[in-house]
Scaffold this active site. Structure first.
Site, mmCIF file in Angstrom:
data_model
loop_
_atom_site.group_PDB
_atom_site.id
_atom_site.type_symbol
_atom_site.label_atom_id
_atom_site.label_comp_id
_atom_site.label_asym_id
_atom_site.label_seq_id
_atom_site.Cartn_x
_atom_site.Cartn_y
_atom_site.Cartn_z
ATOM 1 N N GLU A 1 1.253 -9.517 1.276
ATOM 2 C CA GLU A 1 0.283 -9.421 2.362
ATOM 3 C C GLU A 1 -0.986 -8.720 1.856
ATOM 4 O OE1 GLU A 1 1.293 -8.221 6.593
ATOM 5 O OE2 GLU A 1 0.414 -6.400 5.780
ATOM 6 N N ILE B 1 0.847 -1.181 0.000
ATOM 7 C CA ILE B 1 0.000 0.000 0.000
ATOM 8 C C ILE B 1 0.883 1.232 0.000
ATOM 9 C CG2 ILE B 1 -1.813 1.201 1.289
ATOM 10 C CD1 ILE B 1 -2.115 -1.662 2.717
ATOM 11 N N GLY B 2 0.606 2.172 -0.892
ATOM 12 C CA GLY B 2 1.337 3.437 -0.846
ATOM 13 C C GLY B 2 1.948 3.794 -2.188
#
Ligand SMILES: CC(C)(COP(=O)(O)OP(=O)(O)OC[C@H]1O[C@@H](n2cnc3c(N)ncnc32)[C@H](O)[C@@H]1OP(=O)(O)O)[C@@H](O)C(=O)NCCC(=O)NCCS
Length: 616
Positions: free
Chosen positions: A237, A215-216
């Site tokens: 993940e 994420i990001g």
């Protein structure tokens, strides 16, 4: 939709909550699977509760907002945290339990971490009574098994997903059937820094690799930079909807995965309805417990596994930190140590720590002498391998603190390099006399990085020399035969010690340029040839010298180095090269004469002085 037999279990939230006892720990599904309707009712329930603990992997729903209101009635406890929860933890309003996520399910099962009640969010049951945990499997099954009481929000908008996401309706003690959109989250688009970091990371990813995404901005920058790759697999993940494009354009096909072939494997995903619809009943995706997905042994079974972890800081010894009080999203231990270790143990695997060189609008360097107080180390000095910023790639594996410090200073933001160099000297990490060209022109360095094709079809890399090449250059020089040393330096028994080699790494693109020819991927280069020039400003003719490793001679490496050095010299408006060559050095003579430039020479004492003048 709810079988007749289970209808008596349908309760209102207040009746369902009534069976939660004081002091009990309540697990709640995370991220986009947070059961929004139920959790938004919890606050009124807690008006009469005492010391209940809300346990979550992470939240960006009601629980995150509630955490700020913690009191003696309830308190949130996260295994990982995002921006706001990070603030609540920093203010002492919420708890953080550092854990490896692959180990959290075992801790829950063995009651080392106690869960009494589970509140989960699932799809409606199929004809056999199986509901799906949908977009977030994570710790849900283990929490249900460990609990004495389970409440499920059954929501027709939760997509059914494959993998190990099914749970039978019998497992639920209370059912709250509410259809509502899932919580949505979309990361901001990657900025230029994240795009450049992504391009640098992509240089380390070979076709057929399985990668960890996340994420990001940096992860999204990496996905964008993969457009020319083939047969990429995903074992991660979590993922966001930015993988959809890479799947649609064929970059991600999971064909070369050595476990879970053909499948994207994750424990949860985060996105909007677009993603939820994409993963719905899509056999391309499999969701499993984080006990399986995050287990370093599972991760290592993927060949060519590349972990990509986002750090908040890296110190000059190579420790990577996820800072407790940072506002950055990537905080908490999370999956990072597991992916770092799993990827390094995978056959052909790589572990990459990626971060922008600065934070706080460029005011603070993320490459630091020491980690900040309170930082959580997720990659120890012994774990770290590649560190990547927008300024390049540093391979720290097998490198001494001296080599690491130099390599990291090279990829720090230019405005912090001098300060870091002085700090590293004071800590005796590097030699007292160590310098680096602080005026490095990053654009020039990048511009002169290239590849070339040898006569036998082998591709070699060419790039300017860097200070961190010192040890490799030293070894290259010592590998030369006495005859070669004599041909090159017209002397024998030369000591290539630090004070002699360090200046050879000080490329300034004004008077001194040195380039290497190498094989191997970025960060793992083996030098096979070196060429350099020193310009004489009074004549504007540069003194030039070449050396190619004996095993690589007569394959075109010298020719390639001369071609590229000539291009650089011409771009710097240098008029030509000059070299002193022993009469018996047929190779060097031939190299010069091969060119289409005008050659002048003079001969004296068995020595040719040759001028190689660039045609204008
Ligand atoms: C000089 C040196 C750099 C050439 O490197 P290289 O990678 O072998 O060069 P290339 O393969 O590009 O060869 C260039 C040309 O020289 C020729 N050549 C190479 N070695 C030769 C030799 N020993 N005798 C005759 N010709 C030779 C090649 O055949 C080629 O010509 P071609 O394209 O017409 O066939 C290498 O021999 C070397 O490192 N020598 C020791 C150090 C030295 O003498 N440095 C020069 C001091 S400035």
């Amino acid at each position: 939709m709810i079988p007749e037999t289970h209808r008596p279990k349908i309760l209102s939230p207040s009746r369902a909550f009534a069976r939660i006892k004081r002091g009990e720990s309540i697990f709640i599904s995370s991220g986009c699977a947070e059961p929004h309707y139920i959790t938004s009712q919890l606050l009124s329930f807690f008006a009469t509760a005492f010391d209940n603990e809300l346990v979550q992997f992470f939240s960006f729903g009601p629980i995150e907002s509630m955490a700020a209101l913690s009191n003696d009635r309830f308190r949130a406890n996260f295994f990982f945290f995002g921006d706001s929860s990070c603030e609540h933890i920093a203010k002492g309003l919420a708890d953080y339990t550092p854990t490896l996520l692959s180990e959290a399910p075992r801790m829950i099962r063995e009651k080392k971490f106690k869960i009494d009640v589970a509140i989960v969010h699932v799809s409606p049951p199929d004809n056999d009574g199986f509901c799906s945990l949908g977009v977030s499997v994570e710790l849900a099954k283990e929490s249900i098994e460990a609990s004495r009481y389970t409440i499920a929000q059954i929501n027709s908008m939760m997509p059914r997903t494959y993998g190990d996401s099914l749970i039978h309706i019998d497992k639920f003690d209370a059912i709250i059937p509410i259809d509502e959109p899932l919580i949505e989250w979309q990361p901001p688009p990657p900025d230029n820094v994240a795009i450049t970091i992504g391009q640098n990371v992509a240089k380390l990813i070979e076709d057929g690799s399985t990668i960890q995404t996340g994420i990001g901005k940096i992860h999204d920058g990496v996905l964008l930079a993969l457009s020319d790759k083939k047969d990429i697999g995903i074992h991660t993940e979590s993922f966001t909807e930015n993988i959809i494009n890479a799947i649609k354009n064929g970059v991600i096909n999971n064909k070369k995965k050595s476990i879970h072939e053909g499948k994207v494997v994750a424990t949860l995903c985060i996105g909007t309805r677009k993603l939820f619809d994409f993963v719905k009943e899509n056999p391309f995706f499999e969701f499993y417990s984080c006990e399986h997905v995050n287990d370093p042994i599972t991760i290592s079974q993927n060949s060519k596994m590349v972990s990509i972890c986002n750090a908040v800081q890296v110190d000059l010894t190579g420790q990577a930190g996820a800072n407790l009080i940072s506002r950055d999203f990537s905080a908490g231990v999370g999956c990072l140590p597991e992916f770092v270790r799993g990827a390094k143990r995978s056959e052909g695997g790589k572990s990459i720590i990626a971060l922008s060189s600065t934070s706080k609008n460029g005011e603070v360097s993320k490459i630091t002498l020491n980690l900040s107080s309170g930082a959580g180390v997720f990659a120890t000095r012994g774990d770290v391998q590649f560190v990547v910023t927008e300024y390049g790639i540093a391979n720290l594996e097998g490198k001494s603190i001296r080599e690491r410090a130099l390599a990291l200073i090279e990829i720090a933001h230019p405005k912090f390099r001098k300060q870091l160099l002085e700090q590293a000297k004071k800590s005796n990490y590097i030699f007292d006399d160590q310098t680096i060209p602080l005026s490095f022109d990053e654009e020039l360095l990048k511009k002169w990085e290239t590849k070339d094709l040898l006569k036998d079809g082998k591709i070699i890399g060419i790039r300017p020399v860097r200070p961190s090449d010192e040890r490799a250059i030293q070894r290259f020089k010592y590998s030369l035969s006495d005859e070669d040393v004599f041909l090159r330096f017209m002397s024998t028994g030369i000591r290539f010690n630090h004070s002699r080699v360090m200046p050879l790494t000080m490329v300034d693109f004004k008077t001194h340029v040195a380039i290497i020819a190498f094989i191997g991927s970025p960060g793992e280069e083996e030098i096979i040839g070196i060429a350099r020039y020193y310009n004489n400003p009074s004549t504007n003719i540069a003194e030039v010298a070449f050396t190619v490793n004996e095993k690589w001679r007569r394959r075109g490496v010298g020719t390639s180095l001369l071609k590229h050095l000539t291009r650089i010299a011409k771009s710097q408006n240098i008029k030509g090269f000059r070299a002193e060559i022993l009469a018996k050095n047929k190779a060097m003579m031939r190299l010069f004469h091969k060119s289409e430039c005008t050659i002048h020479s003079s001969f004296e004492d068995n020595l040719f002085t040759m001028w190689y003048l660039f045609d204008t």
